[in-house]
Design a protein around this motif. Structure first.
Motif, PDB file in Angstrom:
ATOM      1  N   VAL A 238      32.864  24.906  43.874  1.00 32.25           N
ATOM      2  CA  VAL A 238      33.287  25.680  45.036  1.00 32.25           C
ATOM      3  C   VAL A 238      32.146  25.684  46.045  1.00 32.25           C
ATOM      4  N   THR A 239      32.477  25.390  47.308  1.00 28.57           N
ATOM      5  CA  THR A 239      31.504  25.472  48.387  1.00 28.57           C
ATOM      6  C   THR A 239      31.468  26.916  48.875  1.00 28.57           C
ATOM      7  N   LEU A 240      30.257  27.472  48.927  1.00 24.14           N
ATOM      8  CA  LEU A 240      30.117  28.872  49.311  1.00 24.14           C
ATOM      9  C   LEU A 240      30.371  29.075  50.800  1.00 24.14           C
ATOM     10  N   ASP A 241      31.057  30.144  51.130  1.00 27.24           N
ATOM     11  CA  ASP A 241      31.308  30.541  52.511  1.00 27.24           C
ATOM     12  C   ASP A 241      30.234  31.549  52.884  1.00 27.24           C
ATOM     13  N   MET A 242      29.373  31.195  53.831  1.00 26.62           N
ATOM     14  CA  MET A 242      28.226  32.046  54.139  1.00 26.62           C
ATOM     15  C   MET A 242      28.627  33.426  54.676  1.00 26.62           C
ATOM     16  N   ARG A 243      29.838  33.578  55.159  1.00 23.74           N
ATOM     17  CA  ARG A 243      30.284  34.909  55.602  1.00 23.74           C
ATOM     18  C   ARG A 243      30.543  35.798  54.391  1.00 23.74           C
TER      19      ARG A 243
ATOM     20  N   ILE B  75      28.637  25.984  44.005  1.00 20.49           N
ATOM     21  CA  ILE B  75      28.486  26.590  42.685  1.00 20.49           C
ATOM     22  C   ILE B  75      29.492  25.959  41.739  1.00 20.49           C
ATOM     23  N   HIS B  76      29.143  25.934  40.477  1.00 20.68           N
ATOM     24  CA  HIS B  76      30.106  25.568  39.452  1.00 20.68           C
ATOM     25  C   HIS B  76      29.834  26.429  38.230  1.00 20.68           C
ATOM     26  N   ARG B  77      30.866  26.632  37.477  1.00 22.82           N
ATOM     27  CA  ARG B  77      30.858  27.591  36.386  1.00 22.82           C
ATOM     28  C   ARG B  77      29.861  27.206  35.290  1.00 22.82           C
TER      29      ARG B  77
ATOM     30  N   ASN C  58      34.340  36.840  45.061  1.00 26.65           N
ATOM     31  CA  ASN C  58      35.607  36.177  45.409  1.00 26.65           C
ATOM     32  C   ASN C  58      35.485  34.662  45.255  1.00 26.65           C
ATOM     33  N   SER C  59      34.353  34.096  45.703  1.00 28.42           N
ATOM     34  CA  SER C  59      34.136  32.654  45.554  1.00 28.42           C
ATOM     35  C   SER C  59      34.012  32.275  44.089  1.00 28.42           C
ATOM     36  N   ILE C  60      33.358  33.109  43.328  1.00 30.20           N
ATOM     37  CA  ILE C  60      33.138  32.805  41.917  1.00 30.20           C
ATOM     38  C   ILE C  60      34.442  32.868  41.129  1.00 30.20           C
ATOM     39  N   THR C  61      35.296  33.813  41.452  1.00 28.65           N
ATOM     40  CA  THR C  61      36.560  33.892  40.717  1.00 28.65           C
ATOM     41  C   THR C  61      37.425  32.660  40.950  1.00 28.65           C
ATOM     42  N   GLN C  62      37.212  31.944  42.078  1.00 23.18           N
ATOM     43  CA  GLN C  62      37.922  30.686  42.310  1.00 23.18           C
ATOM     44  C   GLN C  62      37.591  29.668  41.222  1.00 23.18           C
TER      45      GLN C  62
END
Length: 139
Positions: free
Chosen positions: A84-89, A98-100, A59-63
């Motif tokens: 995108v800053t990762l949400d640890m949950r 992360i960045h593409r 979900n984070s990566i698709t952002q």
């Protein structure tokens, strides 16, 4: 040997029977014979993170694929992309940004084999992104 790294998985194994100075002296004349590709493979690259599309972190990566802002870091050979800053949950405890990886295949792409005797991998099922650890918090 942790060599200043924060996490055990980042440490490297030191081989006590290798004389580092002798090894480096023996291979240094060969450095000039390396191709550009070999020199690149022998250097330090970006930290890559691989994720299956079914993993909650996808979900984070698709952002990244939908974002069009210009906040991303520029890696050698990469174009600027969103960060995108990762949400640890969502990532089951992984933190950082992360960045593409624009040069990496996307899910559904075919991956060519680096060896002519092997077939290409059809329909890859992996996201590949550049990963950066969060800044170190000093006490």
């Amino acid at each position: 040997d942790p060599n200043g790294k924060r996490f055990k998985w980042q440490a490297i194994a030191l081989l006590p029977f290798i004389d580092e100075k002798r090894l480096l002296a023996a291979i240094s004349p060969l450095a000039a014979t390396l191709t550009d590709t070999q020199r690149h493979m022998n250097g330090r690259g970006a930290d890559l993170l691989f994720c299956h599309p079914d993993h909650p972190m996808a979900n984070s990566i698709t952002q990244l694929y939908m974002a069009e802002d210009d906040d991303g870091k520029q890696e050698e050979g990469e174009s600027k992309t969103a960060t995108v800053t990762l949400d640890m949950r969502e990532t089951l405890g992984l933190v950082g940004t992360i960045h593409r990886a624009t040069s990496a295949p996307e899910p559904g792409d075919s991956i060519p084999s680096p060896l002519s005797i092997l077939k290409q991998l059809p329909k890859a099922q992996v996201f590949t992104v550049h990963y950066s650890m969060p800044p170190r918090l000093d006490a």
